[in-house]
Scaffold this active site. Structure first.
Site, PDB file in Angstrom:
ATOM      1  CG  ASN A   1      -0.236  -0.061   2.522  1.00 47.34           C
ATOM      2  OD1 ASN A   1       0.563  -0.840   2.545  1.00 47.34           O
ATOM      3  ND2 ASN A   1      -0.924   0.569   3.294  1.00 47.34           N
TER       4      ASN A   1
ATOM      5  CD  GLU B   1      -1.383   5.044   4.523  1.00 47.57           C
ATOM      6  OE1 GLU B   1      -2.268   4.172   5.282  1.00 47.57           O
ATOM      7  OE2 GLU B   1      -0.967   6.056   5.475  1.00 47.57           O
TER       8      GLU B   1
ATOM      9  CB  CYS C   1      -5.162  -1.213  -1.659  1.00 49.29           C
ATOM     10  SG  CYS C   1      -6.413  -0.330  -1.089  1.00 49.29           S
TER      11      CYS C   1
ATOM     12  CD  GLU D   1      -5.431  -5.939  -1.281  1.00 46.67           C
ATOM     13  OE1 GLU D   1      -5.988  -6.440  -0.186  1.00 46.67           O
ATOM     14  OE2 GLU D   1      -4.890  -4.730  -1.290  1.00 46.67           O
TER      15      GLU D   1
ATOM     16  CB  CYS E   1     -10.769  -2.397   0.685  1.00 44.04           C
ATOM     17  SG  CYS E   1      -9.838  -1.908  -0.808  1.00 44.04           S
TER      18      CYS E   1
ATOM     19  CB  CYS F   1      -8.746  -4.661  -3.326  1.00 45.77           C
ATOM     20  SG  CYS F   1      -7.539  -3.412  -3.170  1.00 45.77           S
TER      21      CYS F   1
END
Length: 186
Positions: A67, A69, A78, A80, A112, A115
């Protein structure tokens, strides 16, 4: 209820799991280890929630992601999706499995919704390994994570409305245009 396979423990079992060969178990363990390593590169100064992912293509190539940010929170990406986008950017669109890791101790990490939808873009039958830090995992498919999902095939289905020359036209009531039916448009 989804059918999931749960495999526990810091070290892989000496015997393969139910219905698995030793080679399958080695693949799973290797993929999970790569996901655990990938989270070490996570850039997460705001949430301090590290996530790593390792994606295996159908031909065995592995792409990792973490990930990343951003101070503008919604611009973060993310792990994934990072792994999937890396694979797609190198010409891969068929996937065998993805493993997802985090620092959660007492529960399995789960992708999430965004994803899950990106995974769905590339099929529903491939495996997703939800892991804990000790290497234990739950094995599910994309379809089990996102049942009744929307995907590329849905865009090809018959629609009630369509656009013709930039105008919305109902296809529910006309099988052909009013002009073709000899109707007067006045």
């Amino acid at each position: 209820m989804a059918q999931m396979e749960i495999n526990g423990g810091a070290s892989p079992p000496k015997k393969p799991g139910k219905g698995q060969s030793a080679a399958d178990q080695d693949m799973i363990t290797g993929l999970i280890n790569k996901a655990l390593q990938a989270k070490e590169f996570a850039y997460c100064p705001y949430s301090n929630f590290r996530v790593g992912a390792a994606l295996m293509t159908n031909d065995g190539r592995v792409f990792t992601g973490c990930n990343v940010e951003n101070a503008c929170y919604n611009l973060g990406v993310c792990a994934e999706r990072t792994a999937i986008l890396k694979a797609v950017s190198e010409g891969y669109e068929s996937f065998r499995a993805i493993a997802v890791s985090s620092d959660l101790q007492d529960q399995f990490i789960s992708p999430c919704g965004a994803c899950r939808q990106v995974m769905r873009e590339f099929g529903t039958g491939w495996d997703v390994f939800l892991t804990k830090v000790d290497g234990s995992y739950v094995r599910m498919t994309v379809d089990e994570l996102l049942p009744m999902s929307f995907g590329p095939d849905d865009l090809k289905k018959k629609k009630v409305f369509s656009l013709q020359n930039g105008h919305e036209v109902s296809t529910q009531f006309y099988t052909h245009s009013p002009c073709e039916a000899g109707e007067n448009n006045n």
